[in-house]
Motif scaffolding. Structure first.
Motif, PDB file in Angstrom:
ATOM      1  N   MET A 278      27.588 -31.776 -12.935  1.00 57.89           N
ATOM      2  CA  MET A 278      27.861 -30.361 -12.935  1.00 57.89           C
ATOM      3  C   MET A 278      28.377 -29.907 -14.302  1.00 57.89           C
ATOM      4  N   GLY A 279      29.050 -30.812 -15.019  1.00 57.46           N
ATOM      5  CA  GLY A 279      29.565 -30.467 -16.341  1.00 57.46           C
ATOM      6  C   GLY A 279      28.434 -30.134 -17.298  1.00 57.46           C
TER       7      GLY A 279
ATOM      8  N   ILE B 145      29.272 -21.675  -9.992  1.00 62.42           N
ATOM      9  CA  ILE B 145      30.392 -22.566 -10.289  1.00 62.42           C
ATOM     10  C   ILE B 145      31.733 -21.917  -9.931  1.00 62.42           C
TER      11      ILE B 145
ATOM     12  N   VAL C 232      24.667 -19.469 -13.214  1.00 57.57           N
ATOM     13  CA  VAL C 232      25.529 -20.645 -13.250  1.00 57.57           C
ATOM     14  C   VAL C 232      26.998 -20.249 -13.077  1.00 57.57           C
TER      15      VAL C 232
ATOM     16  N   ILE D 215      25.509 -29.058 -16.511  1.00 51.09           N
ATOM     17  CA  ILE D 215      24.938 -27.784 -16.064  1.00 51.09           C
ATOM     18  C   ILE D 215      25.788 -26.623 -16.591  1.00 51.09           C
ATOM     19  N   ALA D 216      27.101 -26.755 -16.427  1.00 52.29           N
ATOM     20  CA  ALA D 216      28.000 -25.681 -16.831  1.00 52.29           C
ATOM     21  C   ALA D 216      27.859 -25.386 -18.315  1.00 52.29           C
ATOM     22  N   GLU D 217      27.614 -26.441 -19.092  1.00 57.60           N
ATOM     23  CA  GLU D 217      27.529 -26.267 -20.536  1.00 57.60           C
ATOM     24  C   GLU D 217      26.185 -25.697 -20.968  1.00 57.60           C
ATOM     25  N   THR D 218      25.136 -25.943 -20.180  1.00 51.93           N
ATOM     26  CA  THR D 218      23.794 -25.731 -20.680  1.00 51.93           C
ATOM     27  C   THR D 218      23.006 -24.645 -19.960  1.00 51.93           C
ATOM     28  N   ALA D 219      23.143 -24.590 -18.623  1.00 56.70           N
ATOM     29  CA  ALA D 219      22.171 -23.834 -17.834  1.00 56.70           C
ATOM     30  C   ALA D 219      22.483 -22.351 -17.771  1.00 56.70           C
TER      31      ALA D 219
END
Lengths: 304, 333, 324
Positions: free
Chosen positions: C214-215, C242, C238, C217-221
């Motif tokens: 999930m980290g 989150i 996102v 994803i949080a940074e990228t998506a």
């Protein structure tokens, strides 16, 4: 028990078995040989090794469907008047006994050396595996012949006849161990780095105990596979040695001995004496081999 | 003050990575050694959790394996509950200490013998250390252990492949607890698990620590996991501890530039979407570590002294840090 | 029109004991230049969804239903040859293990040049120049020298950079990245995530980022799709997913992630484990583990339904929207 049975029939191995008619046929043939060999004293029409029951006048009787055939002897008789069918059953008994015992010996030897070499490593491993390499460069039958020769000179003359079978087992068994050792070592090398082995070591278990209770079970499956093919090879080795006249004595003939005896008469027209034991040998070896091939494929996840 | 349960002094391990003798002779090469662990000191007080963090090849797993006797130290000593461990002592002599330190492994698919029933797996230490008198007691103890890790005693009849990864890790924990140890070495116990299952296992480990007064050495590359588990953290880089600090201190005020780098790489779930200064470089080979401070090629604060002289682990507030820049006070707080 | 549209995708594995449905009626779309994160636990079907899109499902796995449209054209029923042309030229792929994506028998330069020349009309010298430029772009130091290196001479992080260069070589419109950072060390992971993010922004490439982390994803998506037991359970921007997850599974997942600074308290945990494919419960697949489950959840499968702006969840018993 029923749960265990259900698991067996539910298993992929059983499933792939029932899917292969050739394998089922091979298994049936092998089973037939095994049962016949075990029950030889009760099912053979004649006792070919009882001099009192063998009549030289029956010698060279051809198979029953030929002109001079005798309904008592289905596949005819040999030069001493022994029933060929009966000698084949008794001969298979000897061949299978030697085969099984030899495989047991070479597998035990090979697995013990292979597992310990893989687990212990170091100089011990190098010595064992180089020894295996060297032996693999020499044809197995040559090794067996040498061991056979040495053993015979060591065994007292009066015991030779009785010990012949076990000398043969020793010779074939020792000639074949490197195959098992290589396999066992390979499997051990893969398994020994897994964490369940580390867990056992953290408990301070004795290395021997780790090898027996954790490593050995991993080796059994693959060994069973090459052991089955090895059985076919051992039967051939036995037949070869007996054919060469250094195997079991003619008084307790194996399939190889029978073929050799028959060979003397092949050109004088008594073809049945050698043909039927040869066919039996081919059939047995083929069946066991097919069974081994199937086991190998069934155990190989890449082919499934 | 009571003595720590585990004390480690100058612990080191090198591996011979030379090529075979003949090849070496022909190429006129010297022997080559990999210094996986190059002198590590720490102490773990009873009932607490110490974590070792770092990237692959930093030597944290090697430390763990030396502690439980899977690897022989090349130098240094390990003192367990006041008794120095003598690696030359026989199997029998070490058994009383071995019983008291057990290990939980990373891969729940490889740490259980697939051919054994769960009850046999869990009972293995009982038999190994001779802790039960008869079958009834053995069965009772196995049931108790399975219940303690949240499984049912009936699960003992099954084989490992019938369980999920998280359940297997529970079985692994039950086995580790069987000999009633004081000290558990946990080598990446959750890194092969999914997050929701990781939470279950971490919670279970905490509960067991409270109930049984266990002491943990947690090996992990995951700083977030370490932050919820550890009382004390050692950050390792190329075989050495570069920062050793109480967990709160380390996460609130990381001192060593490498610790800061590691903390900076933890993905941000708070969605602040900061654009980070990209971290340059990769971990160099431990066979040929850089001279001076091993971290200097990647360190934005490196100076001449860092390239020449290896920094010692010196006190800095409640922490101990091996960094010239920290010692000289030229790092921004 | 979206760049990629996936509609009611079903992926199944025929076995002797029946068909295992690994991806069960999954629908989503990706706009040009967008990063869609697909998150879920192992066995949730996220990787299979990615593989189905690039046409690389391992037999006996097969697409058993639904449609995949790329640039408005169906690609799920294309013959292998036509799919191969699209893959590489229009859709790039990045896998977890960089070693398996690179051929160990060729230098990285040769592999790059081959890909470039297969898909773009360039001569040998121009292809090499482009390969060097690509290597520089993915942050490989001294690319003029490294271009003749063999895969085994590079570290894991460097190899993954080369794989990214390969995936982007033909300027595809979409990249499917399956756990691109999982095999890497944490400090390298951060580098690769940053790199992927920057490149796709610069080139306007859309990304389907499949990961369990999930980290990342949080940074990228830009948007995230949450999968559970082969089904899509939540899909949305996102930040919304989150910060304000509406599906109880997503909420549990977010609570289970350890966070620095949250102290040493107990983590939120979801009881039990995801069901195996041969034992997916009726109704909502999550109901046996769901603290909010009611009778209806056991009987009726919830479909993905809007719960907010561009935000959808498949649940009869949505988590309440946090106030304030």
């Amino acid at each position: 028990m029923t749960a265990a049975l259900r698991r067996f029939f539910d298993h992929d191995l059983w499933w792939s078995f029932t899917r292969s008619p050739l394998t089922v046929a091979a298994a049936l043939v092998t089973l037939l040989f095994l049962v016949a060999a075990l029950a030889a004293p009760w099912i053979t029409p004649h006792d070919p090794f009882d001099p009192a029951r063998v009549d030289l006048l029956d010698a060279f009787t051809p198979p029953v469907w030929t002109e001079r055939g005798d309904p008592r002897f289905l596949l005819g008789t040999d030069d001493q008047g022994r029933d060929i069918l009966s000698t084949i059953v008794w001969g298979s008994r000897i061949s299978l006994l030697v085969g099984f015992a030899a495989v047991l010996l070479s597998a035990t030897l090979g697995v013990a050396l292979g597992v310990s070499a893989g687990y212990v490593g170091g100089v011990y491993e190098s010595v064992v595996m180089r020894l295996a390499d060297v032996q693999l460069t020499i044809p197995g039958i040559l090794v067996a012949l040498t061991i056979n020769g040495v053993a015979r000179t060591l065994v007292p003359r009066e015991l030779q006849e009785a010990a012949a079978i076990w000398v043969l087992v020793l010779a074939i068994g020792i000639s074949d161990w490197p195959k098992y050792a290589r396999l066992a070592r390979g499997t051990t090398l893969v398994e020994k780095n897994k964490e369940y082995i580390a867990a056992a070591r953290v408990m301070g278990l004795h290395p021997l105990r780790i090898m027996v209770s954790h490593l050995l079970p991993n080796v059994i499956g693959p060994v069973l596979v090459i052991g089955t093919i090895g059985l076919a090879l051992a039967i051939i080795s036995e037949a070869t040695l007996s054919f060469l006249g250094v195997g079991v004595p003619p008084t307790t003939p194996s399939l190889g001995t029978l073929i050799r005896i028959g060979n003397d008469f092949l050109f004088s027209g008594e073809w049945w004496i050698t043909l039927f034991p040869s066919l039996a040998l081919v059939l047995l070896v083929l069946a066991v081999n097919l069974l081994g091939d199937w086991l190998r494929d069934a155990f190989n996840p890449k082919l499934r | 003050m009571t003595r720590p349960l585990v004390e480690v002094e100058g612990l080191a391990r090198r591996f011979d990575v030379s090529r075979p003798w003949l090849a070496r002779l022909l190429a006129r090469e010297p022997r080559r050694f990999l210094h996986a662990v190059a002198g590590v000191d720490f102490a773990i007080p009873r009932g607490t959790t110490m974590a070792l963090v770092g990237e692959s090849g930093c030597g944290k797993s090697t430390v763990a394996r030396m502690l439980v006797g899977l690897l022989r130290p090349s130098a240094g000593r390990i003192v367990f509950d006041g008794t120095p461990l003598d690696p030359d002592a026989g199997r029998k002599a070490l058994a009383p200490i071995r019983r008291r330190m057990q290990m939980i492994f990373q891969d729940p698919y490889a740490s259980l013998d697939p051919r054994w029933r769960v009850e046999a797996i869990v009972a293995e230490p009982l038999d190994a250390f001779g802790l039960v008198r008869d079958r009834a007691e053995r069965r009772e103890r196995v049931a108790e252990l399975l219940r303690a890790v949240g499984l049912s005693p009936a699960d003992g009849r099954k084989y490992p492949h019938e369980f999920s990864g998280g359940q297997r890790q529970r079985i692994s924990i039950a086995r580790a607890l069987a000999s009633r140890p004081d000290f558990l070495v946990c080598d990446e116990p959750t890194s092969a698990l999914d997050v929701s299952v990781q939470a279950q296992i971490l919670n279970l480990m905490k509960e067991l620590q409270e109930q049984l007064g266990l002491t943990y050495l947690l090996i992990s590359h995951n700083l977030a996991v370490v932050s919820v588990m550890a009382d004390q953290v050692g950050v390792m880089y190329l075989g050495r501890i570069v920062e050793l600090a109480p967990a709160d201190e380390l996460f609130a005020r990381p001192r060593h530039p490498y610790t800061r780098l590691l903390l900076d790489t933890v993905p941000d779930l708070e969605m602040r979407r900061r654009e980070r200064a990209p971290v340059a470089g990769e971990v160099p080979s431990p066979i040929d570590p850089p001279p001076g401070c091993a971290f200097h090629p990647r360190c934005p604060f490196a100076e001449r002294r860092c390239r020449a002289e290896r920094p010692a682990l010196l006190p800095a507030g409640p922490a101990r840090v091996a960094c010239h820049a920290v010692e000289e006070g030229r790092l921004p707080a | 029109m979206a760049l990629l549209e996936v509609e009611d995708l079903v992926v199944e594995f025929p076995t002797r004991r029946g068909r295992l449905v690994a991806v069960d009626r999954v629908s989503f779309s990706i706009e040009a230049g967008e990063v869609l994160g697909m998150v879920g636990e192992s066995g949730a079907g996220k990787s299979l969804t990615g593989m189905a899109i690039i046409g690389l499902l391992e037999p006996p796995g097969r697409i058993a239903g639904g449609a995949i449209r790329f640039e408005g054209r169906r690609i799920d029923d294309l013959p292998p040859e036509a799919m191969r042309r699209i893959r590489g030229r229009k859709i790039g792929a990045i896998f977890q293990d960089p070693l398996t994506s690179l051929n160990p028998l060729y230098t990285i330069g040769r592999q790059l040049e081959e890909t470039i020349r297969t898909h773009l009309d360039l001569d040998a010298r121009a292809a090499r120049a482009r390969a060097i430029a690509l290597l520089r772009e993915v942050g490989i130091p001294a690319p003029e020298r490294r271009i003749d290196a063999w895969p085994h001479e590079l570290s894991g992080g460097m190899r993954q950079r080369v794989v990214i260069a390969l995936a982007l070589a033909a300027e595809p419109a979409l990249v499917v990245a399956d756990e691109p950072t999982t095999a890497l060390d944490v400090s390298i992971q951060a580098q690769i995530v940053q790199l992927l993010k920057r490149l796709c922004r610069e080139h306007g490439t859309a990304v389907l980022l499949v990961t369990h982390d999930m980290g990342v994803i949080a940074e990228t998506a830009d948007r995230v799709a949450v999968m559970y037991a082969g089904r899509l359970v939540e899909l949305g921007p996102v930040e919304a997913v989150i910060r304000r997850p509406r599906h109880p599974y997503t909420r549990g997942l977010m609570g289970a992630i350890p966070r620095i600074g949250a102290g040493k308290g107990r983590l939120v945990q979801i009881e039990g484990a995801m069901p195996r494919l041969d034992a997916i419960p009726p109704g909502c697949a999550f109901h046996p583990r769901c603290p909010r489950a009611v009778e209806r959840c056991r009987l009726e499968r919830p479909e993905l339904a809007p719960v907010g702006p561009a935000h959808a969840a498949a649940c009869w018993r949505l988590e309440p929207e946090p106030t304030g």
